[in-house]
Design a protein around this motif. Structure first.
Motif, PDB file in Angstrom:
ATOM      1  N   SER A 101      32.236 -28.897  53.703  1.00  0.00           N
ATOM      2  CA  SER A 101      30.844 -28.570  54.023  1.00  0.00           C
ATOM      3  C   SER A 101      29.964 -28.826  52.804  1.00  0.00           C
ATOM      4  O   SER A 101      30.436 -28.903  51.679  1.00  0.00           O
ATOM      5  N   PHE A 102      28.673 -28.938  53.057  1.00  0.00           N
ATOM      6  CA  PHE A 102      27.700 -29.036  51.982  1.00  0.00           C
ATOM      7  C   PHE A 102      27.246 -27.648  51.584  1.00  0.00           C
ATOM      8  O   PHE A 102      27.208 -26.729  52.401  1.00  0.00           O
ATOM      9  N   ASN A 103      26.875 -27.493  50.325  1.00  0.00           N
ATOM     10  CA  ASN A 103      26.270 -26.268  49.823  1.00  0.00           C
ATOM     11  C   ASN A 103      24.866 -26.589  49.349  1.00  0.00           C
ATOM     12  O   ASN A 103      24.574 -27.714  48.943  1.00  0.00           O
ATOM     13  N   ASP A 104      23.995 -25.592  49.356  1.00  0.00           N
ATOM     14  CA  ASP A 104      22.630 -25.784  48.896  1.00  0.00           C
ATOM     15  C   ASP A 104      22.552 -25.705  47.381  1.00  0.00           C
ATOM     16  O   ASP A 104      23.198 -24.854  46.751  1.00  0.00           O
ATOM     17  N   MET A 164      16.656 -36.700  48.377  1.00  0.00           N
ATOM     18  CA  MET A 164      15.783 -36.414  49.501  1.00  0.00           C
ATOM     19  C   MET A 164      16.234 -35.196  50.296  1.00  0.00           C
ATOM     20  O   MET A 164      15.704 -34.923  51.365  1.00  0.00           O
ATOM     21  N   ASN A 165      17.238 -34.466  49.778  1.00  0.00           N
ATOM     22  CA  ASN A 165      17.649 -33.196  50.391  1.00  0.00           C
ATOM     23  C   ASN A 165      18.383 -32.370  49.345  1.00  0.00           C
ATOM     24  O   ASN A 165      18.846 -32.904  48.336  1.00  0.00           O
ATOM     25  N   PRO A 166      18.518 -31.066  49.571  1.00  0.00           N
ATOM     26  CA  PRO A 166      19.110 -30.182  48.562  1.00  0.00           C
ATOM     27  C   PRO A 166      20.584 -29.870  48.779  1.00  0.00           C
ATOM     28  O   PRO A 166      21.062 -28.816  48.367  1.00  0.00           O
ATOM     29  N   LEU A 204      13.764 -23.611  49.175  1.00  0.00           N
ATOM     30  CA  LEU A 204      14.857 -24.505  49.546  1.00  0.00           C
ATOM     31  C   LEU A 204      14.614 -25.177  50.895  1.00  0.00           C
ATOM     32  O   LEU A 204      14.786 -26.390  51.034  1.00  0.00           O
ATOM     33  N   ALA A 205      14.201 -24.424  51.886  1.00  0.00           N
ATOM     34  CA  ALA A 205      14.016 -24.962  53.237  1.00  0.00           C
ATOM     35  C   ALA A 205      12.879 -25.985  53.310  1.00  0.00           C
ATOM     36  O   ALA A 205      12.811 -26.759  54.261  1.00  0.00           O
ATOM     37  N   ASP A 206      11.999 -26.010  52.311  1.00  0.00           N
ATOM     38  CA  ASP A 206      10.848 -26.918  52.312  1.00  0.00           C
ATOM     39  C   ASP A 206      11.090 -28.193  51.509  1.00  0.00           C
ATOM     40  O   ASP A 206      10.209 -29.047  51.408  1.00  0.00           O
TER      41      ASP A 206
END
Length: 148
Positions: free
Chosen positions: A123-126, A108-110, A67-69
């Motif tokens: 808030s955003f969630n992954d 471009m992001n999760p 996820l972080a990548d």
């Protein structure tokens, strides 16, 4: 084991070109992601029930990405007739996106956010899972995922 993979930059360019009544419209925005080192690209069949595409995790593995990548995700519906339902799941909620025949969707992001009956942002969630469904009949898709 030392790697021989050389990281490279990912450049995404969107080209818009439209002429109407002799006037040209459009643009060519570009975004560069630096030092990316992993890519998954494949063509796969999406069934009439939901088919898993990726999971996110803290480690690389079969069918999962770190996820972080996350840098870039694109899916293109290769069917010439049927649409596709794309589902992003955060462990509790889902967001659905329709991808028309021949159409593409990219992120471009999760991060995602779901609001039931309201418009106030909290808030955003992954994203934890990406899946797709071809409601009418199976569709082929091309998937591209780039991570660092």
């Amino acid at each position: 084991m030392a790697t021989t993979v050389e990281q490279a930059d990912l450049t995404v360019t969107i080209t818009e070109s439209y002429d109407l009544n002799g006037v040209s419209y459009g643009n060519r925005p570009t975004k560069t992601f630096t030092t990316q080192g992993e890519v998954i690209q494949r063509v796969m069949s999406i069934d009439t029930s939901f088919t898993d595409i990726f999971y996110t995790s803290t480690v690389d593995g079969r069918g999962q990405v770190v996820l972080a990548d996350w840098a870039y995700f694109r899916i293109t519906n290769l069917d010439d007739t049927n649409y596709l339902r794309l589902r992003f799941y955060d462990g509790g909620n889902s967001i659905f996106v329709l991808v028309e025949a021949g159409g593409s969707f990219f992120m471009m992001n999760p991060d995602m956010a779901v609001f039931e009956g309201g418009t106030t942002f909290t808030s955003f969630n992954d994203i934890t899972q990406i899946a797709a469904q071809a409601p009418i009949e199976a569709c082929d898709v091309e998937v591209l995922m780039v991570t660092s």
